[in-house]
Design a protein around this motif. Structure first.
Motif, mmCIF file in Angstrom:
data_model
loop_
_atom_site.group_PDB
_atom_site.id
_atom_site.type_symbol
_atom_site.label_atom_id
_atom_site.label_comp_id
_atom_site.label_asym_id
_atom_site.label_seq_id
_atom_site.Cartn_x
_atom_site.Cartn_y
_atom_site.Cartn_z
ATOM 1 N N ILE A 20 0.818 -1.062 0.123
ATOM 2 C CA ILE A 20 -0.055 0.052 -0.100
ATOM 3 C C ILE A 20 0.900 1.299 0.048
ATOM 4 C CG2 ILE A 20 -1.704 1.192 1.261
ATOM 5 C CD1 ILE A 20 -2.708 -1.326 2.240
ATOM 6 N N ARG A 21 1.867 1.106 0.872
ATOM 7 C CA ARG A 21 2.857 2.476 1.014
ATOM 8 C C ARG A 21 3.592 2.748 -0.372
ATOM 9 N NH1 ARG A 21 3.032 4.931 5.731
ATOM 10 N NH2 ARG A 21 2.323 3.780 7.340
ATOM 11 N N VAL A 22 4.073 1.644 -1.024
ATOM 12 C CA VAL A 22 4.776 1.794 -2.341
ATOM 13 C C VAL A 22 3.942 2.194 -3.347
ATOM 14 C CG1 VAL A 22 5.971 0.701 -4.068
ATOM 15 C CG2 VAL A 22 6.626 0.199 -1.813
ATOM 16 N N GLY A 24 0.826 3.712 -3.016
ATOM 17 C CA GLY A 24 0.594 5.254 -2.756
ATOM 18 C C GLY A 24 1.586 6.172 -3.036
ATOM 19 N N LEU A 25 2.825 5.805 -2.793
ATOM 20 C CA LEU A 25 3.911 6.756 -3.048
ATOM 21 C C LEU A 25 4.123 6.896 -4.934
ATOM 22 C CD1 LEU A 25 6.128 8.401 -1.664
ATOM 23 C CD2 LEU A 25 7.642 6.443 -1.844
ATOM 24 N N MET A 27 1.659 6.151 -7.067
ATOM 25 C CA MET A 27 0.503 7.019 -7.675
ATOM 26 C C MET A 27 0.767 8.559 -7.196
ATOM 27 S SD MET A 27 -3.160 5.464 -7.083
ATOM 28 C CE MET A 27 -3.007 5.511 -5.158
ATOM 29 N N THR A 28 1.263 8.910 -5.970
ATOM 30 C CA THR A 28 1.381 10.322 -5.687
ATOM 31 C C THR A 28 2.460 10.902 -6.389
ATOM 32 O OG1 THR A 28 0.714 9.758 -3.418
ATOM 33 C CG2 THR A 28 1.621 11.926 -3.813
ATOM 34 N N TYR A 31 0.801 11.361 -10.015
ATOM 35 C CA TYR A 31 -0.224 12.492 -9.896
ATOM 36 C C TYR A 31 0.588 13.815 -9.836
ATOM 37 C CZ TYR A 31 -4.892 14.327 -8.223
ATOM 38 O OH TYR A 31 -6.162 15.037 -8.188
ATOM 39 N N ALA A 32 1.289 13.767 -8.794
ATOM 40 C CA ALA A 32 2.273 15.364 -8.686
ATOM 41 C C ALA A 32 2.858 15.604 -10.088
ATOM 42 C CB ALA A 32 3.146 15.077 -7.716
ATOM 43 N N ILE A 35 -0.042 17.128 -12.261
ATOM 44 C CA ILE A 35 -0.089 18.351 -11.952
ATOM 45 C C ILE A 35 0.941 19.463 -12.321
ATOM 46 C CG2 ILE A 35 -0.712 20.055 -9.828
ATOM 47 C CD1 ILE A 35 -1.695 17.619 -8.265
ATOM 48 N N THR A 38 0.390 19.922 -15.991
ATOM 49 C CA THR A 38 -0.894 20.906 -16.074
ATOM 50 C C THR A 38 -0.563 22.062 -15.979
ATOM 51 O OG1 THR A 38 -2.086 19.060 -15.402
ATOM 52 C CG2 THR A 38 -3.344 21.012 -15.616
ATOM 53 N N TYR A 39 0.083 22.570 -14.806
ATOM 54 C CA TYR A 39 0.355 23.933 -14.663
ATOM 55 C C TYR A 39 1.346 24.527 -15.522
ATOM 56 C CZ TYR A 39 -2.661 24.621 -10.454
ATOM 57 O OH TYR A 39 -3.812 24.420 -9.775
ATOM 58 N N GLN A 42 -0.690 24.545 -19.146
ATOM 59 C CA GLN A 42 -1.949 25.196 -19.235
ATOM 60 C C GLN A 42 -3.209 24.698 -20.301
ATOM 61 O OE1 GLN A 42 -2.790 27.837 -17.240
ATOM 62 N NE2 GLN A 42 -0.824 27.751 -16.085
ATOM 63 N N PRO A 43 -3.467 23.554 -20.339
ATOM 64 C CA PRO A 43 -4.368 23.210 -21.179
ATOM 65 C C PRO A 43 -5.870 23.793 -20.747
ATOM 66 C CG PRO A 43 -3.962 21.136 -19.326
ATOM 67 C CD PRO A 43 -3.215 22.639 -19.395
ATOM 68 N N ALA A 44 -6.500 24.327 -21.859
ATOM 69 C CA ALA A 44 -7.784 24.848 -21.734
ATOM 70 C C ALA A 44 -9.065 24.046 -21.836
ATOM 71 C CB ALA A 44 -7.613 26.130 -22.540
ATOM 72 N N ALA B 7 -0.696 6.849 3.083
ATOM 73 C CA ALA B 7 -0.029 6.912 1.784
ATOM 74 C C ALA B 7 -0.810 7.212 0.760
ATOM 75 C CB ALA B 7 0.357 5.181 1.745
ATOM 76 N N VAL B 8 -2.141 6.963 0.608
ATOM 77 C CA VAL B 8 -3.124 7.190 -0.356
ATOM 78 C C VAL B 8 -4.060 8.279 -0.239
ATOM 79 C CG1 VAL B 8 -4.634 5.867 -1.907
ATOM 80 C CG2 VAL B 8 -2.859 4.708 -0.677
ATOM 81 N N LEU B 15 -3.387 16.532 -3.005
ATOM 82 C CA LEU B 15 -3.198 17.158 -4.265
ATOM 83 C C LEU B 15 -4.021 17.268 -5.411
ATOM 84 C CD1 LEU B 15 -0.341 14.193 -4.981
ATOM 85 C CD2 LEU B 15 0.135 16.778 -4.691
ATOM 86 N N LEU B 19 -4.377 20.691 -7.427
ATOM 87 C CA LEU B 19 -4.721 20.951 -8.495
ATOM 88 C C LEU B 19 -5.815 21.848 -9.161
ATOM 89 C CD1 LEU B 19 -4.320 19.668 -11.866
ATOM 90 C CD2 LEU B 19 -5.768 17.979 -11.059
ATOM 91 N N PRO B 30 -5.763 28.901 -17.537
ATOM 92 C CA PRO B 30 -6.840 28.608 -16.538
ATOM 93 C C PRO B 30 -6.244 27.900 -15.473
ATOM 94 C CG PRO B 30 -6.958 27.157 -18.576
ATOM 95 C CD PRO B 30 -5.726 28.154 -18.786
ATOM 96 N N TRP B 31 -4.942 27.658 -15.246
ATOM 97 C CA TRP B 31 -4.091 27.056 -14.067
ATOM 98 C C TRP B 31 -3.240 27.893 -13.515
ATOM 99 C CZ3 TRP B 31 -6.435 22.540 -12.963
ATOM 100 C CH2 TRP B 31 -7.128 21.803 -14.181
ATOM 101 N N LEU B 68 10.598 4.345 4.047
ATOM 102 C CA LEU B 68 9.360 3.987 3.167
ATOM 103 C C LEU B 68 8.133 4.767 3.851
ATOM 104 C CD1 LEU B 68 7.717 3.270 0.431
ATOM 105 C CD2 LEU B 68 7.264 1.090 1.760
ATOM 106 N N ASN B 72 6.233 8.664 2.787
ATOM 107 C CA ASN B 72 4.788 8.707 2.885
ATOM 108 C C ASN B 72 4.678 10.040 3.607
ATOM 109 O OD1 ASN B 72 4.207 4.941 2.813
ATOM 110 N ND2 ASN B 72 4.058 6.600 1.080
#
Lengths: 180, 219
Positions: A20-22, A24-25, A27-28, A31-32, A35, A38-39, A42-44, B7-8, B15, B19, B30-31, B68, B72
């Protein structure tokens, strides 16, 4: 027996928690990164957002049928229709070739023997800048016999020259020049 | 705190706030990243959260945890900082006198919170009041003043108001979706802050795990 079972449960719980920790890390971090992308880009629209992210992993494809439609319209000098089809083909604005053709439609439609349409030339310049930014190393050469300018650099220079105001605009010989 | 939450759930929630907190629908770009002032206020928020025990950094980062687990925990703290900055940036009006006043009021309120050192429930309540007030001011009151729709009477009154305030109050019109997005973001942020590992729960947790260990040994 019970002690073995208990030890196995503890081991399973630790492995599950680590997973879960790996997960989550990872995935984060993904995701980061999305982001940050995206910044910076600047997709509209949602199409630009998803297309841009798909392009990052090399999964973005233009709609070939719409592109072919656009090309056919372009060759028949139906520029409004061509732009519509090209925009449909590349909704995320991530394909250099399509952006180049969009710029070319603006050039050809905006070109005039006596004067140019500044709004169309400015729009064309925006498209061609995008094409240059998207092309690998900024270089793109099109193999299209119907075009006199086959690289975005030539097209950009032509559009910029068309937008400039100088004494050569008063030269009566201008009426003899040809559209490229 | 469970591994899933640390972690999730918390990183993804913060985030998501980071965003969409910067999303300005209809704008040319826009961002919008947070301003420097929003970052300063975000640091003050973190300080207030730590002092009130709403978040216990030791439960996220400490030497006895594995690399780890510390990674997190670090992600949660960084995401909290960025999300706080984006929320404050989102709730601050974009221009004119309201931007100045709201910025100043937020600064004073956070400074006051730091000095008072309230406990966790009071801080959470205070946060909810501050963010909802800023939300109402920007997206309801100023949004209504900037709304271009409406009858002739409304437009005449708004023009008079604009002239009386020398144009320092009126903001650029906001699309309807902006308010709904902001509302969802504020709620998500407050929920995520409430889910942070607090100092109050440290001792009971330790006792609870100790009890479990005893039970396990006995069986």
């Amino acid at each position: 027996m019970k002690a073995t079972q208990c030890a196995r449960d503890g081991y399973n719980r630790r492995v599950r928690e680590k997973a879960i920790r790996v997960g989550g890390l990872v995935m984060t971090l993904i995701y980061a990164s999305a982001i940050a992308w995206t910044y910076s880009r600047q997709p509209a629209s949602v199409a630009q957002l998803t297309g841009g992210l798909a392009a990052q992993v090399g999964a973005y494809r233009i709609d070939q049928r719409s592109f072919a439609d656009g090309l056919a319209f372009f060759k028949r000098d139906q520029f409004e229709e061509a732009r519509s089809a090209f925009s449909r083909a590349d909704p995320a604005e991530r394909d250099a070739r399509t952006q180049f053709y969009l710029a070319y439609t603006c050039y050809r439609q905006g070109w005039g023997r006596l004067y140019n349409d500044d709004a169309l030339f400015a729009a064309g310049l925006t498209y061609v800048e995008k094409a240059i930014a998207l092309a690998p190393s900024g270089r793109l050469v099109l193999d299209d016999a119907g075009l006199q300018m086959r690289s975005p650099d030539e097209l950009r220079a032509e559009l910029q020259a068309g937008l400039e105001r100088d004494l050569s605009d008063l030269n009566p010989m201008r009426v003899l020049r040809q559209r490229k | 705190m469970t591994a899933t939450r640390e972690a999730v759930v918390l990183p993804l929630a913060f985030l998501t706030v980071a965003l969409f907190g910067g999303l300005e629908p209809g704008a040319a770009d826009p961002w919008a990243p947070p301003s420097l002032f929003a970052l300063v206020l975000a640091v003050m928020i973190i300080a207030a959260l730590v002092r009130s025990g709403t978040v216990d950094p030791e439960r996220l980062l400490r030497g006895s945890r594995s690399s780890l687990e510390n990674a997190n925990g670090l992600v949660v703290l960084v995401a909290l900082l960025v999300a706080s900055a984006q929320v404050l940036n989102m709730l601050t009006p974009r221009s004119g006198l309201p931007a100045l006043i709201v910025g100043f009021v937020l600064f004073v309120l956070l400074m006051n919170t730091l000095v008072m050192s309230p406990d966790r429930p009071r801080l959470l309540r205070s946060f909810a009041v501050v963010t909802s007030s800023a939300f109402v001011l920007k997206f309801v009151i100023l949004g209504a003043l900037a709304d271009p729709d409406g009858g002739r009477t409304k437009r005449v009154l708004l023009a008079l108001f604009d002239a009386a305030t020398l144009g320092t109050i009126t903001q650029a019109p906001l699309p309807a979706s902006a308010g709904y997005i902001a509302f969802a973001i504020v709620v998500l942020f407050l929920v995520a802050v409430a889910l942070l590992p607090s100092a109050e729960h440290r001792l009971p947790r330790l006792l609870e795990s100790g009890e479990r260990a005893i039970v396990r040994t006995e069986s």
